[in-house]
Design a protein around this motif. Structure first.
Motif, PDB file in Angstrom:
ATOM      1  N   ALA A 115      35.401  36.719  56.937  1.00  0.00           N
ATOM      2  CA  ALA A 115      35.775  35.328  56.725  1.00  0.00           C
ATOM      3  C   ALA A 115      36.431  35.095  55.368  1.00  0.00           C
ATOM      4  O   ALA A 115      37.294  34.226  55.229  1.00  0.00           O
ATOM      5  N   ILE A 116      36.037  35.848  54.356  1.00  0.00           N
ATOM      6  CA  ILE A 116      36.493  35.569  52.991  1.00  0.00           C
ATOM      7  C   ILE A 116      37.735  36.366  52.610  1.00  0.00           C
ATOM      8  O   ILE A 116      38.135  36.379  51.444  1.00  0.00           O
ATOM      9  N   GLY A 117      38.378  37.004  53.592  1.00  0.00           N
ATOM     10  CA  GLY A 117      39.504  37.895  53.283  1.00  0.00           C
ATOM     11  C   GLY A 117      40.753  37.216  52.794  1.00  0.00           C
ATOM     12  O   GLY A 117      41.647  37.891  52.269  1.00  0.00           O
ATOM     13  N   TYR A 118      40.872  35.901  52.966  1.00  0.00           N
ATOM     14  CA  TYR A 118      42.090  35.191  52.544  1.00  0.00           C
ATOM     15  C   TYR A 118      41.872  34.332  51.294  1.00  0.00           C
ATOM     16  O   TYR A 118      42.751  33.566  50.915  1.00  0.00           O
ATOM     17  N   VAL A 119      40.728  34.452  50.644  1.00  0.00           N
ATOM     18  CA  VAL A 119      40.405  33.633  49.472  1.00  0.00           C
ATOM     19  C   VAL A 119      41.037  34.245  48.220  1.00  0.00           C
ATOM     20  O   VAL A 119      40.961  35.461  47.994  1.00  0.00           O
ATOM     21  N   ALA A 120      41.642  33.422  47.386  1.00  0.00           N
ATOM     22  CA  ALA A 120      42.306  33.888  46.169  1.00  0.00           C
ATOM     23  C   ALA A 120      41.311  34.499  45.197  1.00  0.00           C
ATOM     24  O   ALA A 120      40.230  33.946  44.965  1.00  0.00           O
ATOM     25  N   GLY A 121      41.657  35.670  44.640  1.00  0.00           N
ATOM     26  CA  GLY A 121      40.830  36.309  43.625  1.00  0.00           C
ATOM     27  C   GLY A 121      39.625  37.021  44.163  1.00  0.00           C
ATOM     28  O   GLY A 121      38.778  37.482  43.392  1.00  0.00           O
ATOM     29  N   LEU A 122      39.518  37.150  45.496  1.00  0.00           N
ATOM     30  CA  LEU A 122      38.368  37.790  46.113  1.00  0.00           C
ATOM     31  C   LEU A 122      38.842  38.980  46.939  1.00  0.00           C
ATOM     32  O   LEU A 122      39.723  38.845  47.782  1.00  0.00           O
ATOM     33  N   TYR A 123      38.261  40.146  46.684  1.00  0.00           N
ATOM     34  CA  TYR A 123      38.585  41.361  47.431  1.00  0.00           C
ATOM     35  C   TYR A 123      37.419  41.662  48.353  1.00  0.00           C
ATOM     36  O   TYR A 123      36.340  42.056  47.900  1.00  0.00           O
ATOM     37  N   ASN A 124      37.615  41.464  49.652  1.00  0.00           N
ATOM     38  CA  ASN A 124      36.521  41.691  50.597  1.00  0.00           C
ATOM     39  C   ASN A 124      36.527  43.146  51.064  1.00  0.00           C
ATOM     40  O   ASN A 124      37.570  43.746  51.290  1.00  0.00           O
ATOM     41  N   GLY A 125      35.363  43.723  51.168  1.00  0.00           N
ATOM     42  CA  GLY A 125      35.249  45.102  51.624  1.00  0.00           C
ATOM     43  C   GLY A 125      35.846  46.127  50.683  1.00  0.00           C
ATOM     44  O   GLY A 125      36.599  47.006  51.118  1.00  0.00           O
ATOM     45  N   PRO A 126      35.534  46.075  49.373  1.00  0.00           N
ATOM     46  CA  PRO A 126      36.117  47.053  48.445  1.00  0.00           C
ATOM     47  C   PRO A 126      35.709  48.482  48.749  1.00  0.00           C
ATOM     48  O   PRO A 126      36.398  49.420  48.348  1.00  0.00           O
ATOM     49  N   TYR A 127      34.584  48.656  49.459  1.00  0.00           N
ATOM     50  CA  TYR A 127      34.109  50.001  49.798  1.00  0.00           C
ATOM     51  C   TYR A 127      34.180  50.243  51.300  1.00  0.00           C
ATOM     52  O   TYR A 127      33.339  50.918  51.877  1.00  0.00           O
ATOM     53  N   GLY A 128      35.204  49.653  51.925  1.00  0.00           N
ATOM     54  CA  GLY A 128      35.488  49.924  53.313  1.00  0.00           C
ATOM     55  C   GLY A 128      34.594  49.178  54.278  1.00  0.00           C
ATOM     56  O   GLY A 128      33.911  48.211  53.931  1.00  0.00           O
TER      57      GLY A 128
ATOM     58  N   GLY B 293      26.051  45.588  55.102  1.00  0.00           N
ATOM     59  CA  GLY B 293      26.090  44.306  54.409  1.00  0.00           C
ATOM     60  C   GLY B 293      27.502  43.826  54.185  1.00  0.00           C
ATOM     61  O   GLY B 293      28.481  44.474  54.561  1.00  0.00           O
ATOM     62  N   ASP B 294      27.607  42.654  53.572  1.00  0.00           N
ATOM     63  CA  ASP B 294      28.890  42.049  53.238  1.00  0.00           C
ATOM     64  C   ASP B 294      29.143  42.238  51.743  1.00  0.00           C
ATOM     65  O   ASP B 294      28.392  41.719  50.918  1.00  0.00           O
ATOM     66  N   TRP B 295      30.206  42.968  51.413  1.00  0.00           N
ATOM     67  CA  TRP B 295      30.487  43.271  50.018  1.00  0.00           C
ATOM     68  C   TRP B 295      31.816  42.653  49.603  1.00  0.00           C
ATOM     69  O   TRP B 295      32.738  42.500  50.411  1.00  0.00           O
ATOM     70  N   ALA B 296      31.924  42.315  48.341  1.00  0.00           N
ATOM     71  CA  ALA B 296      33.146  41.707  47.829  1.00  0.00           C
ATOM     72  C   ALA B 296      33.192  41.871  46.316  1.00  0.00           C
ATOM     73  O   ALA B 296      32.174  42.149  45.665  1.00  0.00           O
ATOM     74  N   GLN B 297      34.383  41.698  45.768  1.00  0.00           N
ATOM     75  CA  GLN B 297      34.583  41.585  44.325  1.00  0.00           C
ATOM     76  C   GLN B 297      35.272  40.256  44.071  1.00  0.00           C
ATOM     77  O   GLN B 297      36.309  39.963  44.677  1.00  0.00           O
ATOM     78  N   ILE B 298      34.706  39.440  43.197  1.00  0.00           N
ATOM     79  CA  ILE B 298      35.351  38.209  42.757  1.00  0.00           C
ATOM     80  C   ILE B 298      35.726  38.388  41.294  1.00  0.00           C
ATOM     81  O   ILE B 298      34.864  38.653  40.462  1.00  0.00           O
ATOM     82  N   ARG B 299      37.015  38.302  41.022  1.00  0.00           N
ATOM     83  CA  ARG B 299      37.508  38.490  39.659  1.00  0.00           C
ATOM     84  C   ARG B 299      36.991  39.810  39.083  1.00  0.00           C
ATOM     85  O   ARG B 299      36.588  39.883  37.924  1.00  0.00           O
ATOM     86  N   GLY B 300      36.968  40.841  39.927  1.00  0.00           N
ATOM     87  CA  GLY B 300      36.642  42.188  39.479  1.00  0.00           C
ATOM     88  C   GLY B 300      35.174  42.538  39.467  1.00  0.00           C
ATOM     89  O   GLY B 300      34.811  43.677  39.157  1.00  0.00           O
ATOM     90  N   VAL B 301      34.289  41.595  39.801  1.00  0.00           N
ATOM     91  CA  VAL B 301      32.848  41.824  39.708  1.00  0.00           C
ATOM     92  C   VAL B 301      32.185  41.387  41.011  1.00  0.00           C
ATOM     93  O   VAL B 301      32.567  40.379  41.612  1.00  0.00           O
ATOM     94  N   ALA B 302      31.161  42.142  41.455  1.00  0.00           N
ATOM     95  CA  ALA B 302      30.436  41.781  42.671  1.00  0.00           C
ATOM     96  C   ALA B 302      29.710  40.454  42.474  1.00  0.00           C
ATOM     97  O   ALA B 302      29.032  40.253  41.465  1.00  0.00           O
ATOM     98  N   PRO B 303      29.810  39.520  43.430  1.00  0.00           N
ATOM     99  CA  PRO B 303      29.135  38.223  43.299  1.00  0.00           C
ATOM    100  C   PRO B 303      27.677  38.305  43.722  1.00  0.00           C
ATOM    101  O   PRO B 303      27.208  39.319  44.239  1.00  0.00           O
ATOM    102  N   VAL B 304      26.958  37.210  43.512  1.00  0.00           N
ATOM    103  CA  VAL B 304      25.591  37.052  43.989  1.00  0.00           C
ATOM    104  C   VAL B 304      25.631  36.134  45.204  1.00  0.00           C
ATOM    105  O   VAL B 304      26.353  35.136  45.208  1.00  0.00           O
ATOM    106  N   GLN B 305      24.871  36.466  46.245  1.00  0.00           N
ATOM    107  CA  GLN B 305      24.898  35.679  47.472  1.00  0.00           C
ATOM    108  C   GLN B 305      23.731  34.705  47.535  1.00  0.00           C
ATOM    109  O   GLN B 305      22.590  35.061  47.261  1.00  0.00           O
TER     110      GLN B 305
END
Length: 708
Positions: free
Chosen positions: A88-101, A106-118
């Motif tokens: 769902a978050i694949g089109y959000v600016a500054g967010l890289y979804n699935g950096p590790y494939g 789980g659901d992984w992402a990088q926001i501005r280069g750092v993993a967020p807290v859910q």
């Protein structure tokens, strides 16, 4: 003890409220406020949300929030064909979804280069590692992304930001949906959602969401099965009090879809060709990642008077994970360039968490300044326990795998009962959103936290932090709102450094400036922002033979992240567009290892761009068609030694296409969703430690929905 603390918090805030209520006469009724609010006529089918609670812990228009906030509505999630939060978050600016494939765990992402807290419904939802249940987006009404440090309202967290998942709530109007889905990888799923009033005056409303899935994945022998039950109920106990209970019962059966493939055969050529993305490195019959969770969330909202109200939210969750896996380590081939040596691992993990957040909201007018106030107390009590065992090493030919030959795999009898850890956090915060002369908005917030780590059989460690935030925005005529803000974050670190000093928390600081634009008379919402983040107190190798622990670490590391983001949500009668662009420069600015200075953060694309458009021509009845394109720039992980040469490890950029076509008639709808339309094999990142990760292959899903 937990309940007593929660009751104490309510009592303190109630007492404070009584004092303020006696001192202040009601200055504005709810009806008067509602009449003053601008009414937005929405015809974009709920694809765009103009209000978010995540940025300020109160429902605030995004156009009046001096922070970067992105919101995905339920309709947007459905339009994108997202079957996971990560999708769902694949089109959000500054967010890289699935950096590790593709990772079924789980659901992984990088926001501005750092993993967020859910978070879920404003309460932290994940504790520990590989012991939590993956949330299904079908149970969500909205996904809110707050970018940048956010500890001032949410306590310990990431410098990248937070992802807050908002549960669907009971509604008074009776409505429901039945959903059936078929897809490749033998995907079969059925789901239902029904809500409505449970008594004549609609003071009691209920909702029930259920989902069952039986599916394989693009990785051989890895299933993706799930059972989700989400009952909820809302009671209007009085005209001023509303109580909502949200249950979650979830059982997932899966495995390890992430395979940690070597550079050779993925990023670099191999004489035997490219490793197939479906290759399974573990053992059928042994490999599994089975999780279960039972949780109950209670939300109480009470209007004390016309200008003050209380909100109490609390959740207890109990999660368990049975995790068996085998993976190639180190991630390099043997001399034959075909075989890897596999580590076998088994763990049994538990996480029990009690989280509570009590908020007092108030409105006060002092002269020409209108104040929206929030005073809050939140508390976390999280128990995590991970008992595990390693087994024998076993080889596997990645180009012609033969399973069933592995020996010495760990069993339940081999599991070591390791010490558990209990973490506590207690935080007090205050926020004042000020509107000055109807043109200036100033937001100020301050927070004080104590985080305690208490290992079983060890000594408890306390860490303290004070964080703040200050933002200002000017509401110009024509819907243009320039803003700037400063915000901070902290994240506790467990352990001691090489000189036997207790670690201090990681600290993040961000400066951000931007402009938000909502053209008058339209539903468009456009945000442009630039930011600079500094993260301090990162651990780095000591490199001191005279240190008490010469192999330990010290906290002298620092990262600097700069970037620009543009996000546009545009809506017309028959078309809507969701577009974004992000430039990110994330580098290590300080390290005890000189070779690390100037190195970019791993799995962080330098540039990203995406566009999704949906077209619904009125002249074609219920026909709809959507298409999207996602560009992900290069990622890198510094210089590495490969075949005796010092080379720069860089994962190439890639572009993927998505599509949707559908038709709606009466209460029925049919759609076909395709992710990665061209079935392009891509690497989402490669790490200096030696492994690479494959992205999602083409995924096709046919959906049938009946709404009533």
């Amino acid at each position: 003890m937990k309940i007593q603390k929660s009751l104490l918090a309510v009592s303190v805030l109630a007492a404070l409220t009584s004092t303020v209520a006696l001192a202040e006469e009601p200055q504005q009724t709810k009806k008067e406020k509602e009449e003053m609010m601008e009414t937005i006529e929405v015809s974009s089918r709920g694809l765009i949300s103009y209000v978010s609670a995540t940025g300020s812990k109160s429902d605030t228009p995004i156009i009046e929030t001096p922070l970067s906030v992105s919101v995905l509505t339920e309709a947007r999630i459905e339009d994108l064909g997202a079957v996971t939060v990560q999708d769902a978050i694949g089109y959000v600016a500054g967010l890289y979804n699935g950096p590790y494939g593709v990772d079924t765990r789980g659901d992984w992402a990088q926001i501005r280069g750092v993993a967020p807290v859910q978070y879920l419904d404003g309460l932290k939802s994940l504790f520990g590692y590989y012991n939590n249940v993956r949330v299904n987006p079908y149970s969500l009404g909205q996904i809110e992304i707050l970018k940048g440090p956010s500890s001032v309202l949410y306590g310990q967290g990431s410098t990248g930001g937070i992802i807050n998942l908002v549960s669907k709530r009971p509604q008074a109007e009776t409505q429901g949906e039945f959903w059936a889905q078929l897809g490749n990888y033998s995907r079969k799923q059925v789901a239902g959602d029904i809500t409505g009033a449970l008594n004549q005056d609609a003071s009691l409303t209920g909702r029930f969401i259920g989902l069952y899935r039986d599916s394989d994945t693009q990785t051989d022998y890895v299933p993706d099965n799930s059972l989700v039950l989400n009952p909820s109920i809302s009671l209007h106990a009085s005209e001023d009090t509303k109580i909502t209970l949200i249950g979650n019962i979830q059982r997932n059966e899966s495995g390890s879809s992430t395979q940690f493939f070597p550079w050779q055969g993925t990023l670099f050529p191999n004489e035997f060709g490219q490793i197939d993305s479906s290759t399974f490195v573990s053992e059928p019959g042994f490999d599994k990642y089975d999780t279960e969770q039972d949780a109950l969330t209670a939300i109480v909202e009470h209007d004390i008077n016309l200008n003050w109200h209380l909100r109490f939210a609390s959740r207890y969750s109990d999660s368990h994970a049975d995790y068996n896996t085998m993976y190639g380590w180190p991630p390099v081939f043997a001399e034959d360039n075909r075989t890897v040596s596999r580590v076998s691992y088994l763990s049994r993990a538990d996480a029990n968490a009690w989280t509570t957040d009590v908020q007092l909201h108030g409105s006060v007018i002092t002269g020409a300044v209108e104040h929206d106030l929030v005073f809050g107390l939140d508390f976390q009590d999280a128990y995590t326990d991970n008992d595990y065992a390693y087994g024998a090493m076993n080889p596997l030919d990645l180009y012609a795998p033969e399973y069933g030959q592995a020996t010495g795999l760990p069993t339940e009898a081999d599991v070591t009962d390791l010490p558990s850890t209990t973490t506590y956090q207690l935080g007090f915060y205050a926020q004042d959103n000020m509107r000055i002369a109807d043109k200036w908005l100033v937001s100020a917030a301050l927070r004080r936290d104590r985080a305690t780590t208490n290992p079983e059989g060890g000594s408890a460690t306390d860490q303290y932090a004070t964080t703040g935030r200050l933002g200002a925005m000017y509401l110009m005529d024509g819907g243009v709102s320039p803003y700037f803000s400063y915000s901070e974050s902290f994240s506790p670190l467990i352990g001691r450094d090489a000189y036997d000093n207790a670690y201090v928390p990681l600290e993040g600081k961000q400066w951000e400036a931007g402009v938000k634009y909502q053209p008058q008379g339209t539903e468009h919402l456009i945000t442009l922002s630039a930011y600079q983040i500094t993260e301090e107190n990162r651990t780095t190798q000591v490199n001191d033979p005279d240190a008490p622990n010469p192999n330990g670490q010290i906290q002298v590391g620092e990262v600097e992240i700069e970037g620009v983001e543009l996000e546009a949500q545009l809506a017309w009668e028959s078309m809507d567009v969701y577009a974004s662009y992000a430039y990110t420069d994330a580098v290590i600015s300080k390290s005890n290892n000189p070779s690390e200075v100037g190195k970019t953060l791993s799995a962080t694309p330098d540039q990203q761009a995406s566009v999704w458009a949906t077209y619904r021509p009125e002249s074609w009845g219920g026909f709809k068609v959507g298409a999207g394109v996602r560009y992900v720039g290069n990622t890198s992980d510094g210089y590495v030694n490969y075949n005796g040469e010092n080379i720069f490890l860089e994962t190439p950029s890639y572009t993927l296409f998505d599509a949707m076509i559908g038709y709606e008639w009466d209460n029925y709808s049919f759609s076909l969703d395709v992710d990665n339309l061209t079935d392009k094999t891509v690497l989402t990142s490669c790490l200096a430690r030696g492994d690479c990760f494959y992205g999602q292959q083409r995924t096709i899903m046919a959906n049938f929905r009946y709404n009533f």
